[in-house]
Design a protein around this motif. Structure first.
Motif, PDB file in Angstrom:
ATOM      1  N   UNK A   1      -8.807   9.123   3.855  1.00 47.90           N
ATOM      2  CA  UNK A   1      -6.685   9.730   3.617  1.00 47.90           C
ATOM      3  C   UNK A   1      -6.060  10.369   5.294  1.00 47.90           C
ATOM      4  N   UNK A   2      -6.918  11.133   4.813  1.00 45.16           N
ATOM      5  CA  UNK A   2      -6.879  11.704   6.909  1.00 45.16           C
ATOM      6  C   UNK A   2      -6.274  10.860   7.891  1.00 45.16           C
ATOM      7  N   UNK A   3      -7.505  10.243   7.769  1.00 40.11           N
ATOM      8  CA  UNK A   3      -7.595   9.044   8.618  1.00 40.11           C
ATOM      9  C   UNK A   3      -6.885   7.864   9.202  1.00 40.11           C
ATOM     10  N   UNK A   4      -6.387   7.566   7.807  1.00 45.23           N
ATOM     11  CA  UNK A   4      -5.838   6.680   7.452  1.00 45.23           C
ATOM     12  C   UNK A   4      -6.549   5.541   7.190  1.00 45.23           C
ATOM     13  N   UNK A   5      -7.450   5.555   6.785  1.00 47.69           N
ATOM     14  CA  UNK A   5      -8.777   4.534   6.278  1.00 47.69           C
ATOM     15  C   UNK A   5      -9.361   4.281   5.737  1.00 47.69           C
ATOM     16  N   UNK A   6      -9.530   2.469   5.357  1.00 50.01           N
ATOM     17  CA  UNK A   6      -9.925   2.726   3.454  1.00 50.01           C
ATOM     18  C   UNK A   6     -11.439   1.990   4.309  1.00 50.01           C
ATOM     19  N   UNK A   7     -12.281   2.115   2.998  1.00 46.19           N
ATOM     20  CA  UNK A   7     -13.549   1.283   3.241  1.00 46.19           C
ATOM     21  C   UNK A   7     -13.680  -0.250   2.794  1.00 46.19           C
ATOM     22  N   UNK A   8     -15.011  -0.633   3.272  1.00 45.27           N
ATOM     23  CA  UNK A   8     -14.650  -2.169   2.318  1.00 45.27           C
ATOM     24  C   UNK A   8     -14.373  -2.489   0.644  1.00 45.27           C
ATOM     25  N   UNK A   9     -14.796  -1.199  -0.040  1.00 46.44           N
ATOM     26  CA  UNK A   9     -14.688  -1.081  -1.146  1.00 46.44           C
ATOM     27  C   UNK A   9     -13.070  -0.918  -1.705  1.00 46.44           C
ATOM     28  N   UNK A  10     -12.772  -0.724  -1.312  1.00 47.24           N
ATOM     29  CA  UNK A  10     -11.729   0.136  -1.221  1.00 47.24           C
ATOM     30  C   UNK A  10     -10.766  -1.536  -1.004  1.00 47.24           C
TER      31      UNK A  10
ATOM     32  N   UNK B   1      -0.293   0.972   8.960  1.00 45.92           N
ATOM     33  CA  UNK B   1      -1.029   0.218   9.900  1.00 45.92           C
ATOM     34  C   UNK B   1      -2.410   1.498   9.880  1.00 45.92           C
ATOM     35  N   UNK B   2      -2.770   1.462   7.835  1.00 49.97           N
ATOM     36  CA  UNK B   2      -4.374   1.831   7.543  1.00 49.97           C
ATOM     37  C   UNK B   2      -5.117   0.699   8.761  1.00 49.97           C
ATOM     38  N   UNK B   3      -6.765   1.480   9.219  1.00 50.35           N
ATOM     39  CA  UNK B   3      -7.237   0.780   9.442  1.00 50.35           C
ATOM     40  C   UNK B   3      -8.889   1.119   8.278  1.00 50.35           C
TER      41      UNK B   3
ATOM     42  N   UNK C   1       0.659  -1.190  -0.328  1.00 50.15           N
ATOM     43  CA  UNK C   1      -0.027   0.064  -0.274  1.00 50.15           C
ATOM     44  C   UNK C   1       0.460   1.044  -0.082  1.00 50.15           C
ATOM     45  N   UNK C   2       2.004   0.615   0.519  1.00 51.74           N
ATOM     46  CA  UNK C   2       2.945   1.623   0.544  1.00 51.74           C
ATOM     47  C   UNK C   2       2.912   2.610  -0.878  1.00 51.74           C
ATOM     48  N   UNK C   3       3.349   2.186  -1.685  1.00 52.85           N
ATOM     49  CA  UNK C   3       3.287   2.619  -3.071  1.00 52.85           C
ATOM     50  C   UNK C   3       2.018   3.592  -3.544  1.00 52.85           C
TER      51      UNK C   3
END
Ligand SMILES: [Zn+2]
Ligand SMILES: [Zn+2]
Lengths: 425, 666
Positions: free
Chosen positions: B183-192, B113-115, B105-107
């Motif tokens: 992105x701010x929150x370092x989160x992704x949703x299910x579809x992501x 450490x995203x949630x 993901x860093x790419x």
């Protein structure tokens, strides 16, 4: 002291029980029957537990008495019968679960010496099942896990597999039981000291299994209405306390447990095999001869207790192990009166006579077991001493029960009746 | 070297040993789909000199993946093979996406450490994003917006009800805001979890090539349930040397409402011209009447590939029973009564019949919608019969953990604003939308998280005194929990949360025991370590996964949730026109063929006995309505059905009512 205990009954909060199964009636009927210690039954039911907490006072250690204000009308119990009554906290739990690829349905009795322990146990059960809709709750909990929960609740918990031979609902039952106590309870089997013989079996049937040699055989009424109290019961000679009772059962060799009062097993409704709808009653070998199918309709017959005992027995009929307490086979006084008076056991006539006799002589078990025959001759019923003598000698005629149909016991026959009449003239 | 294939039939053997580059296996209900797939994996493992991790098996639920892992290792054990660290990768599409993102993901500029945004957090985040332009959107509308965002990510056309909204033009802005907040929150949703790996593969061909080179065999379970994005993802993973082995049944495609597209199954041959198709034809599950009945229904569909299965179970031949009942209460009563009978009279008093060896967990009650379950649960409870409810909204409100997860999320990351937003109104009802809006704006203006805002002096003056007290208490509880997290196990931490926040413990719910079984593995060891995996597992759950097969209880679940399961005895209830097919309900545009497939899936769950029932009258949407039977009921071949009319209560003799009453009336 010598006393009689009936440890398994159900309250009015169990299915198919009489609305009269409340503490007040139990207190009264215990005296009429001659029982000192009565199981409360159903302590897992929140409403019943509430009644127990409200109406009972702690008495001797681990036992309870009914508060005076609830003990009710003194007249309801003839003076000849009045005696102290104690309650012991008990419940029967129906466990239905799969083990070793078979569905098991096992009834077990659980006892505790105090309300806080029972409350903790209830709280635990509440998490795994529904205990509020039936005084005898059905839980999807393995019997062994249930035993473990009881022991975790209190080291004084006492756990007894109920009516161990009943075909559908017991630890050794033909339909959904196990072949041994060990198969059911595994490494916790040493905590099983007792087994309830149930109405359809008596000690001699159980003695045919060496596997039961270390199990103390007890008997209880499993009453669903108060007048059925003590139709089976236990006789003790020890202190009146929870610990003394359980110790007497754990160490029958101590002689503190004097044995049991039994139904004639043939009177039990699952004694022989058969199919009730077709009136087919079969002995074990007859069942085998027709491949377990009803000769009339071809359906599977219900395997009775006798058959199941024969299956698991490793000793011949009539084997007498050493050091076993005696037992007394009785039938209800109302049944005897019904024979004498040639009318139904629940008829007004029988009921009147029943209470008249209790007034005269004392409680029912005393009349059936201990009252001198000479005294009974003063009853005005000339056949009564004859019938009771026959009963005490075991000189009775028996029609066995099967597939849910109760058996019949007759203490009198025409010969006895005629002989009595001749003596009178 | 090969594995023992004697327990497989010819077609199954062919499927297991095939060397084709692309293979489609049509596996109708009860034809041994899982069994064949597990043997295929074991066969590849034993036959290959390549690393085991070159085998990738994709399932649609974590539970199916777990079951597959167990089966494969069991087969290998029987073969005497030893287990080692080099294992095949078996998991869901989403779990694979998650792993790729964690590794690479860093790419894309994603923190490792995203949630994963939970369902309730997503609602809060969308509310927050919407609040600038539409501060008073209802929950239903918020959910529509979420659907819009999801459809957009999945490349689907927008739902017509949203597309026609005058605010639809805002959706671009909303989408961008939402993405940047994530992105701010370092989160992704299910579809992501699918979309981002796809982007990654497109933008970084070297990453894609590395995965393609590593993976030699891809196996896909339940191929009919694949959706557009997953299909695209799958194609990206297929390298020039990769073999594709897909198994499924187009007749059991029931997830169109989640975007699944059965056409990928139907056009497999077109997409893979060299592909071979194998049909597993022997059914090892259902008694012939059940199979005949189910097949007579599905035969009404035109869009299908499958041919009829051949029954192999011959020792049971009870017909399908159809209960016609006067109203929904009578229906529930009748079903529960039948259960009592089947169990063989589980009370001494009830007539003892049914010599069959039936336990509570052999029985399932299936329905089209959760609304239909209440009378059944109620009657079972009254009868004292143990039952388990399998929940629908597993990631959200149905979870017994739903009250504690916001706390847990904040323990992982105190700057998780959406989690904070879900928490406040629960702790204190005066935290209205307006108050939350005020707080969020203040935090954003200052460029800090809600947690920083409120745990420092920056939050002064934004709240009333009472509310400030609430906040102080909450922050101190969280600090306490942070300490417990380092010392206790997760179960203790959850218990602490419940105690500290005065919320009911998730451990007391016997109806939902399945959840606890699921959670159990996370309760040993240190809480700090198990916390994130636990939350991840919860957020990836799908409907039906909380079913606990070991519970000694009757199961109540939707037909959707029952997919992939089987029960000796099945009751399908509420089979009425408008309910099944679901034309009267909700926002799902129902499609007759899809609904019929669902009906077919329900029927084919049954092994020995199948009961169908409907009521002629039912309370729906607050009024009593006359009902007619589901058209599908008429499609069941009449020669395998025995109709059993159930009289209404008034026609029967009245039972003596409650015994409790007599005590009070004395
Ligand atoms: Zn019982
Ligand atoms: Zn018969």
């Amino acid at each position: 002291m010598r006393f009689i205990a009936d440890l398994h009954i159900h309250s009015y909060l169990s299915r198919a029980t009489s609305p009269q199964m409340n503490l007040e009636s139990l207190h009264r009927w215990a005296q009429l029957k001659g029982v000192t210690v009565v199981g409360t039954g159903d302590f897992t039911h929140p409403q019943w537990f509430g009644e127990l907490a409200e109406k009972l006072d702690p008495a001797e250690p681990g036992l309870f008495s009914l508060k005076n204000k609830y003990a009710g009308d003194r007249n309801a119990v003839p003076e000849s019968c009045t005696a102290p009554v104690r309650f012991i906290l008990s419940v029967e739990i129906s466990s239905i679960y799969k083990k070793n690829a078979k569905t098991r349905k096992v009834h077990n009795l659980v006892f505790f010496p105090d309300l806080p322990s029972a409350a903790r146990f209830n709280a635990m059960l509440q998490k795994v099942g529904n205990i509020a809709s039936d005084g005898r709750p059905i839980l999807g909990v393995d019997s062994k896990d249930l035993l473990k929960m009881a022991l975790d609740t209190s080291p004084e918990a006492y756990f007894v597999p109920a009516h161990i031979w009943t075909p559908h609902f017991s630890v050794l039952g033909a339909n959904s039981g196990f072949d041994s106590i060990e198969e059911c309870f595994e490494e916790l089997s040493p905590y099983i000291h007792c087994g309830e013989t149930g109405l359809s079996s008596d000690p001699p049937m159980n003695w045919r299994l060496s596997a039961l040699d270390n199990i103390t055989l007890i008997s209880n009424s499993d009453a669903h209405s108060p007048d059925r109290l003590a139709r089976e019961a236990n006789i003790f000679s020890t202190d009146l306390s929870y610990a003394a009772i359980t110790e007497a059962l754990n160490a029958p060799e101590s002689g503190d447990f004097l044995g049991t009062i039994e139904f004639f097993p043939e009177e039990g409704k699952y004694h022989l095999d058969g199919h009730r709808a077709c009136s087919q009653c079969l002995k074990p070998d007859e069942t085998l001869a027709c491949n377990g199918r009803c000769p009339t309709c071809g359906r599977k017959v219900t395997i009775g207790v006798m058959h199941r005992v024969t299956q698991l027995a490793d000793r011949p009929w009539g084997f007498l192990p050493k050091g076993k307490p005696p037992f007394f086979s009785l039938t209800a006084l109302c049944e005897i009166l019904s024979e004498i008076l040639s009318t139904g056991p629940r008829s007004k006539k029988v009921q009147n006579e029943y209470f008249r006799l209790l007034n005269l002589f004392g409680n029912e078990l005393y009349i059936l077991m201990d009252c001198p025959l000479n005294d009974l001759k003063q009853s005005g019923l000339s056949l009564l001493p004859v019938a009771i003598e026959s009963l005490r000698k075991g000189d009775v005629e028996i029609t066995p029960g099967y597939d849910g149909e109760y058996g019949k016991i007759r203490t009198l026959n025409d010969r006895k009746k005629q002989a009595t009449q001749l003596k009178l003239f | 070297m090969s594995i023992d294939l004697h327990s497989l039939n010819h077609r199954q053997q062919e499927a297991v040993t095939a060397s084709d580059k692309a293979l489609l296996i049509i596996a109708g209900p009860g034809t041994g789909k899982t069994y064949t797939l597990a043997h295929r994996i074991a066969y590849l493992l034993k036959g290959t000199a390549e690393p085991h991790s070159s085998i990738l098996a994709l399932t649609f639920t974590a539970k199916a993946a777990q079951e597959m892992r167990e089966r494969v290792s069991q087969i290998l054990q029987e073969e005497g093979a030893c287990e080692h660290d080099d294992r095949p990768w078996i998991g869901t599409f989403h779990a694979l996406g998650l792993e790729i993102l964690r590794n690479e993901g860093k790419r894309l500029g994603i923190l490792s450490e995203f949630r994963i945004l939970s369902e309730s957090e997503q609602i809060e985040l969308v509310k927050e994003v919407l609040s600038q332009t539409m501060p008073s959107e209802s929950l239903a509308r918020v959910k529509k917006w979420i659907r819009l965002l999801s459809d957009r990510k999945n490349g689907l056309p927008p739902d017509s009800s949203v597309a026609s909204s005058p605010l639809f033009e805002l959706s671009d802005r909303l989408f961008n805001c939402y993405q940047s907040r994530l992105k701010d929150l370092a989160m992704v949703d299910f579809d992501d979890l699918i979309l981002m790996p796809l982007t990654l593969f497109k933008e970084h061909p070297d990453v894609k090539a590395a995965y393609q080179n590593r993976i030699h065999h891809i196996l896909v379970d339940e191929f009919q349930d694949i959706n557009n994005l997953q299909y695209e993802f799958l194609n990206e993973l297929l390298g020039p040397q990769t073999s594709l082995w897909a198994i499924g049944d187009a007749d059991q495609a029931i997830y169109a409402f989640r975007g699944a597209n059965v056409h990928y199954f139907l056009r497999f041959q077109k997409d893979h011209p060299s592909a071979k198709t194998i049909t597993l034809e022997y059914n090892y599950r259902s008694a012939p009447p059940i199979l005949i009945g189910a097949q007579s229904v599905i035969a009404y569909n035109t869009n299908r590939l499958s041919t009829a299965c051949i029954p192999t179970i011959t020792d049971v031949s009870s017909p399908i029973t159809l209960f016609t009942t006067p109203h929904e209460k009578a229906e529930a009563r009748c079903v529960v009564h039948e259960i009592e009978r089947l169990i063989g009279g589980f009370r001494m008093e009830s007539p003892v019949e049914g010599p069959d060896d039936v336990g509570f967990n052999d029985i399932a009650i299936l329905y089209r919608f959760h609304h239909l379950r209440s009378h059944f649960a109620e009657n079972l409870k009254q009868a004292g019969i143990p039952y388990q409810l399998v929940d629908k909204n597993v990631a959200g409100s149905d979870s017994p953990f739903s009250n504690v997860t916001p706390y847990l999320e904040i323990l992982v990351n105190p700057h998780n604003d959406p989690a904070f937003r879900t928490l406040f109104p629960r702790v204190d009802k005066t935290f209205s939308m307006a108050v939350m809006h005020r707080l969020s704006s203040a935090a954003q203006n200052k460029g800090m998280s809600l947690y920083t805002l409120l745990s420092t002096s920056h939050g002064k003056g934004l709240l009333e005194t009472r509310q400030e007290e609430t906040v102080t208490q909450l922050i101190s509880l969280l600090k306490c929990l942070q300490i417990h997290l380092q010392t206790g196990n997760l179960k203790d931490v959850i218990a602490d949360i419940c105690q500290g926040a005065h919320i009911p413990s998730p451990f007391d719910s016997q109806e939902q025991a399945g959840w606890l079984v699921l959670a159990e593995p996370f309760f040993t060891g240190s809480a700090a370590e198990k916390l994130s995996p636990f939350l991840e597992t919860l957020s990836l759950l799908k409907e039906g996964e909380t079913y606990n097969p070991r519970a000694e209880a009757v199961t109540l679940m939707t037909v959707h949730a029952a997919k992939g399961l089987e029960f000796p005895i099945v009751f399908m209830v509420g089979l009425e026109s408008g309910i099944f097919p679901a034309t009267e309900f909700g926002d799902t545009a129902s499609n007759d063929e899809e609904e019929r497939r669902l009906f077919y899936v329900g029927m084919t769950r049954a092994r020995k006995r199948l009961f169908l029932s409907y009521a002629r009258e039912r309370y729906l949407f607050g009024e009593k309505r006359e009902r007619t039977p589901s058209p599908f009921v008429y499609e069941v071949s009449p020669e395998v059905v025995e109709t059993c009319p159930v009289p209404s209560q008034s026609e029967k003799k009245k039972k003596p009512k409650s015994k409790q009453l007599s005590l009070f009336s004395r």
